[in-house]
Design a protein around this motif. Sequence first.
Motif, PDB file in Angstrom:
ATOM      1  N   ASP A  11       0.640  -1.270  -0.139  1.00  0.00           N
ATOM      2  CA  ASP A  11       0.048  -0.350   0.321  1.00  0.00           C
ATOM      3  C   ASP A  11       0.998   1.318  -0.133  1.00  0.00           C
ATOM      4  OD1 ASP A  11      -2.909   0.658   0.129  1.00  0.00           O
ATOM      5  OD2 ASP A  11      -2.385   1.988   1.902  1.00  0.00           O
ATOM      6  N   LYS A  12       2.090   1.258   0.520  1.00  0.00           N
ATOM      7  CA  LYS A  12       2.908   2.147   0.343  1.00  0.00           C
ATOM      8  C   LYS A  12       3.593   2.795  -0.823  1.00  0.00           C
ATOM      9  CE  LYS A  12       2.666   2.610   5.416  1.00  0.00           C
ATOM     10  NZ  LYS A  12       3.596   2.379   7.200  1.00  0.00           N
ATOM     11  N   PHE A  47       7.741  20.248  -5.740  1.00  0.00           N
ATOM     12  CA  PHE A  47       7.326  19.371  -5.751  1.00  0.00           C
ATOM     13  C   PHE A  47       6.850  18.460  -4.598  1.00  0.00           C
ATOM     14  CE2 PHE A  47       4.289  15.627  -7.159  1.00  0.00           C
ATOM     15  CZ  PHE A  47       3.014  16.412  -7.994  1.00  0.00           C
ATOM     16  N   THR A  48       8.065  17.823  -4.368  1.00  0.00           N
ATOM     17  CA  THR A  48       8.219  16.677  -3.968  1.00  0.00           C
ATOM     18  C   THR A  48       8.270  17.567  -2.135  1.00  0.00           C
ATOM     19  OG1 THR A  48      10.003  16.219  -5.231  1.00  0.00           O
ATOM     20  CG2 THR A  48       9.928  14.613  -2.866  1.00  0.00           C
ATOM     21  N   LYS A  49       8.546  18.494  -1.651  1.00  0.00           N
ATOM     22  CA  LYS A  49       8.968  18.958  -0.336  1.00  0.00           C
ATOM     23  C   LYS A  49       7.087  19.520  -0.070  1.00  0.00           C
ATOM     24  CE  LYS A  49      10.879  22.143   2.197  1.00  0.00           C
ATOM     25  NZ  LYS A  49      12.162  22.334   2.600  1.00  0.00           N
ATOM     26  N   MET A  50       6.579  19.611  -1.079  1.00  0.00           N
ATOM     27  CA  MET A  50       4.961  20.319  -1.518  1.00  0.00           C
ATOM     28  C   MET A  50       3.885  18.864  -0.842  1.00  0.00           C
ATOM     29  SD  MET A  50       4.291  23.360  -2.889  1.00  0.00           S
ATOM     30  CE  MET A  50       2.297  23.073  -3.347  1.00  0.00           C
ATOM     31  N   ASN A  51       4.190  17.965  -1.314  1.00  0.00           N
ATOM     32  CA  ASN A  51       4.045  16.629  -0.741  1.00  0.00           C
ATOM     33  C   ASN A  51       4.403  15.721  -0.051  1.00  0.00           C
ATOM     34  OD1 ASN A  51       1.797  16.225  -3.308  1.00  0.00           O
ATOM     35  ND2 ASN A  51       3.750  17.688  -4.016  1.00  0.00           N
ATOM     36  N   GLY A  52       5.024  16.373   0.670  1.00  0.00           N
ATOM     37  CA  GLY A  52       5.954  15.491   2.179  1.00  0.00           C
ATOM     38  C   GLY A  52       6.434  14.194   1.691  1.00  0.00           C
ATOM     39  N   ILE A  99      11.025   9.415  -1.830  1.00  0.00           N
ATOM     40  CA  ILE A  99      10.789   8.947  -0.782  1.00  0.00           C
ATOM     41  C   ILE A  99       9.434   9.036  -0.122  1.00  0.00           C
ATOM     42  CG2 ILE A  99      11.665   7.502   1.128  1.00  0.00           C
ATOM     43  CD1 ILE A  99      14.489   8.415   0.617  1.00  0.00           C
ATOM     44  N   LEU A 100       8.363   8.307   0.373  1.00  0.00           N
ATOM     45  CA  LEU A 100       6.627   8.374   0.522  1.00  0.00           C
ATOM     46  C   LEU A 100       6.698   7.789   2.191  1.00  0.00           C
ATOM     47  CD1 LEU A 100       4.904  10.848   0.425  1.00  0.00           C
ATOM     48  CD2 LEU A 100       3.360   9.389  -0.445  1.00  0.00           C
ATOM     49  N   ASP A 101       6.545   8.694   3.834  1.00  0.00           N
ATOM     50  CA  ASP A 101       6.359   7.349   3.978  1.00  0.00           C
ATOM     51  C   ASP A 101       7.405   5.986   4.579  1.00  0.00           C
ATOM     52  OD1 ASP A 101       4.710   6.563   6.661  1.00  0.00           O
ATOM     53  OD2 ASP A 101       3.493   5.902   5.322  1.00  0.00           O
ATOM     54  N   GLY A 102       8.710   6.743   4.183  1.00  0.00           N
ATOM     55  CA  GLY A 102       9.501   5.169   4.092  1.00  0.00           C
ATOM     56  C   GLY A 102       9.872   4.701   3.628  1.00  0.00           C
ATOM     57  N   PHE A 103       9.357   4.893   1.949  1.00  0.00           N
ATOM     58  CA  PHE A 103       9.384   3.363   0.741  1.00  0.00           C
ATOM     59  C   PHE A 103       9.654   4.912  -0.600  1.00  0.00           C
ATOM     60  CE2 PHE A 103       6.980   1.332   4.449  1.00  0.00           C
ATOM     61  CZ  PHE A 103       7.440   0.196   3.577  1.00  0.00           C
ATOM     62  N   HIS A 104      10.093   4.110  -1.834  1.00  0.00           N
ATOM     63  CA  HIS A 104      10.829   4.303  -3.014  1.00  0.00           C
ATOM     64  C   HIS A 104       9.595   4.027  -3.669  1.00  0.00           C
ATOM     65  CE1 HIS A 104      14.190   4.670  -0.365  1.00  0.00           C
ATOM     66  NE2 HIS A 104      15.095   5.295  -1.029  1.00  0.00           N
ATOM     67  N   GLY A 105       9.448   5.462  -4.210  1.00  0.00           N
ATOM     68  CA  GLY A 105       8.142   4.915  -6.748  1.00  0.00           C
ATOM     69  C   GLY A 105       9.789   5.717  -6.745  1.00  0.00           C
ATOM     70  N   GLY A 172      11.946  -0.735  -2.379  1.00  0.00           N
ATOM     71  CA  GLY A 172      10.986  -0.643  -1.436  1.00  0.00           C
ATOM     72  C   GLY A 172      11.579  -0.016  -0.198  1.00  0.00           C
ATOM     73  N   ARG A 173      12.013   0.082   1.115  1.00  0.00           N
ATOM     74  CA  ARG A 173      12.357   0.921   2.044  1.00  0.00           C
ATOM     75  C   ARG A 173      13.744   1.275   1.567  1.00  0.00           C
ATOM     76  NH1 ARG A 173      10.234   1.794   6.935  1.00  0.00           N
ATOM     77  NH2 ARG A 173       8.773   1.163   8.002  1.00  0.00           N
ATOM     78  N   LYS A 174      14.560   0.389   0.530  1.00  0.00           N
ATOM     79  CA  LYS A 174      15.863   0.824   0.530  1.00  0.00           C
ATOM     80  C   LYS A 174      15.639   0.792  -1.168  1.00  0.00           C
ATOM     81  CE  LYS A 174      17.899  -2.461   1.201  1.00  0.00           C
ATOM     82  NZ  LYS A 174      20.178  -3.251   1.297  1.00  0.00           N
ATOM     83  N   PHE A 175      16.376   2.024  -1.840  1.00  0.00           N
ATOM     84  CA  PHE A 175      16.645   2.946  -3.277  1.00  0.00           C
ATOM     85  C   PHE A 175      16.366   1.106  -4.043  1.00  0.00           C
ATOM     86  CE2 PHE A 175      17.898   6.547  -5.630  1.00  0.00           C
ATOM     87  CZ  PHE A 175      17.323   6.132  -6.694  1.00  0.00           C
TER      88      PHE A 175
END
Length: 251
Positions: A11-12, A47-52, A99-105, A172-175
Motif C-alpha cells: 500500500d505504501k 513539488f516533492t517537498k510540497m507533497n511531504g 521517498i514517501l512514508d519510508g518507501f521509494h517510487g 522498497g524501504r531501500k532505493f
Amino acid sequence: MIKIKSPGEIDKMRKAGKLAAQLLNHINPFVKAGVSTDYLNELAVIFTKMNGAVSAPLNYRGFPKSICTSINNVVCHGIPSRTDILKNGDILNIDVTVILDGFHGDTSRTFLIGEVDKETQDFVNRTEKAMYLGIEAVKHGNYLFAVGKAIEKYVGQFGYSIVRDYTGHGIGRKFHENPQVFHHYTKANKIRLQKGMIFTVEPMIIMGKSYKVKTSPKDGWTVTTADGSLSAQFEHTILVTENGVEILTAT
Ligand code: MF3
Ligand code: CO
Ligand code: CO
C-alpha cells in the motif's frame, strides 16, 4: 534474498509510486527548448517537498542533485546543471525517485525536445515499447530472465544495443534491493518470480551497435555511450501479481 512485500508495505509502495508518476507529469509541461536541466531539478525539489516526500537521489552515494537528467548520448545519472540548456532536436531522460512514508517510487521517461528527426523518434518510441514488453513478461511463477529475453528479442531487430552495466532493481524501504533486473537475456536472472515482489524495469537502449558505456572521470556520475550514439530509457516500478503485474508508477 528477495523480499516479499506485505499488504501494508504494498500500500505504501502504491502511494510512493503514484507520487513519482505525478512528479514527472508535473515537470512535463516545462520540458522544452531554452530550459535548463537545473530548472527542472528545482521544480522537482518544490513539488516533492510540497507533497511531504523526500528526493531519493540527493546525497545518495554523494549524488549532488534531486533528479537525474540525461541528454542525448548520456545513458543515465546525468547531473542537472544551469549550463545544460535543452535545445531543439534533443532527447532527455528524466529519472525521478521519491521517498514517501519510508518507501521509494522510481520512474523515468525520455522526452523529445521540439522537432526530433524521425529516426530518433522511432528509437525513443521503441525503447518505451521494449520496457512494456519486458513488463508484460512478468508474472508469478515465470523466470525473471523472461524480462531480458522479451526486450532482447524486440530491440535486436533494429540493430540497437542493450546496456549491461546498469540494471533494474528491487525497491522498497531501500532505493536498490535484490534482485538485479537485467534487460538482456542472462542465466543470472534464473529466478522464480513470486507475487509480492517489487522491482523496476528500466531498459537503457543505445541506438548504435555497442552496448559499452563509460563514466565521466570529472564528476564520477555521468554515464555516456562509448561510441557517442544516442541512448534512451523508460522506467516503471512494478508489483508481481498472480496474473501479471501492477504498475505502481502508472499515470
Ligand atoms: N533512479 C536511478 C535508478 O533508476 C538511480 C539514480 S541513483 C542517483 O535506479 F544517485 F544517480 F540518483
Ligand atoms: Co530511476
Ligand atoms: Co531504478
